[in-house]
Design a protein around this motif. Sequence first.
Motif, PDB file in Angstrom:
ATOM      1  N   GLU A 277       0.933  -1.355   0.001  1.00 41.23           N
ATOM      2  CA  GLU A 277       0.140  -0.080  -0.097  1.00 41.23           C
ATOM      3  C   GLU A 277       0.794   1.423  -0.105  1.00 41.23           C
ATOM      4  O   GLU A 277       1.893   1.364   0.693  1.00 41.23           O
ATOM      5  N   LEU A 278       0.583   2.136  -0.812  1.00 42.26           N
ATOM      6  CA  LEU A 278       1.070   3.520  -0.696  1.00 42.26           C
ATOM      7  C   LEU A 278       0.285   4.551  -0.166  1.00 42.26           C
ATOM      8  O   LEU A 278      -0.900   4.685  -0.539  1.00 42.26           O
ATOM      9  N   VAL A 279       0.928   5.283   0.839  1.00 44.63           N
ATOM     10  CA  VAL A 279       0.235   6.433   1.523  1.00 44.63           C
ATOM     11  C   VAL A 279       0.699   7.784   0.912  1.00 44.63           C
ATOM     12  O   VAL A 279       1.906   7.966   1.235  1.00 44.63           O
ATOM     13  N   ALA A 280      -0.193   8.344   0.327  1.00 45.54           N
ATOM     14  CA  ALA A 280       0.382   9.538  -0.297  1.00 45.54           C
ATOM     15  C   ALA A 280       0.047  10.846   0.548  1.00 45.54           C
ATOM     16  O   ALA A 280      -1.207  10.898   1.114  1.00 45.54           O
ATOM     17  N   VAL A 281       1.025  11.681   0.847  1.00 39.88           N
ATOM     18  CA  VAL A 281       0.901  12.556   1.911  1.00 39.88           C
ATOM     19  C   VAL A 281       1.283  13.970   1.079  1.00 39.88           C
ATOM     20  O   VAL A 281       2.236  14.254   0.643  1.00 39.88           O
ATOM     21  N   PRO A 282       0.344  15.025   1.295  1.00 39.91           N
ATOM     22  CA  PRO A 282       0.393  16.248   0.577  1.00 39.91           C
ATOM     23  C   PRO A 282       1.815  17.040   0.894  1.00 39.91           C
ATOM     24  O   PRO A 282       1.973  16.981   2.108  1.00 39.91           O
ATOM     25  N   ASP A 283       2.835  17.308   0.016  1.00 33.58           N
ATOM     26  CA  ASP A 283       3.904  17.668   0.392  1.00 33.58           C
ATOM     27  C   ASP A 283       3.878  19.113   0.735  1.00 33.58           C
ATOM     28  O   ASP A 283       3.027  19.871   0.242  1.00 33.58           O
TER      29      ASP A 283
END
Length: 246
Positions: free
Chosen positions: A61-67
């Motif tokens: 799973e990839l968890v995308a975090v707003p940069d």
Amino acid sequence: MIEAGAATRVRVVGIGCHPGQLTGEAREAIAGCDYVIAADKGPGDPLLALRRAICDDLGVELVAVPDPPRDRDDPADYDGAVLDWHDARAAAYGSVIASRPGTVGFLVWGDPAFYDSTIRVVDRLAVERGLEYDVLPGVSALSLLAARHRVVLHEVGRPVLVTTGRRLADEVAAGHDNLVVMLDGRLQATTLEGEWDIWWGANLGSPHEELVSGRLTSVVGDIQVARARAKDADGWVMDTYLLRRR
């Protein structure tokens, strides 16, 4: 102190400049993660797409975090702006880690050792949260540049300096005459005096990589055209080059 349910191990994994450059060691490390955290820089982020493709292939799973935002317009206190950005990234990633147990991975484009903030950010998290972490190398843009041009980055028994475009003029003034330059969106080499040879590459490892080499004064136009072509093809451009005084 480690918070309840928090991750206890972090793996920083260099993934090279193309999915085909992922080492066996890196694949095994990523596959062993419970999830991967990746910065999301907005719609169409090509590096997020690359990381997602690797995770999908390995069933992670990839968890995308707003940069967090960063001042990239040559701030007066450049180092301070970068440190603030690192702190903001650490806080954003830390909130994810605090709520999710297991081993978390960070996938670094190229090699984590060269002009990348991930190790510094993870080190902050390790101190704050008592985490263990390790780092796995990847194929760097420097290695790929040398391989594509079939050159050795240094002359016999001589050093090579790795620097950025914003520091290039100062390094040349200090007497360096064999340099690898990264992060140079303005092609600062064109402002140098004297005779130089250049081995240049853009978007190395991508299907649309561009290569130019020769006497700098003779190939500047070719580099500018190739750079524009790479940006049109990929929607972004990242170039690296070897510069050597003739």
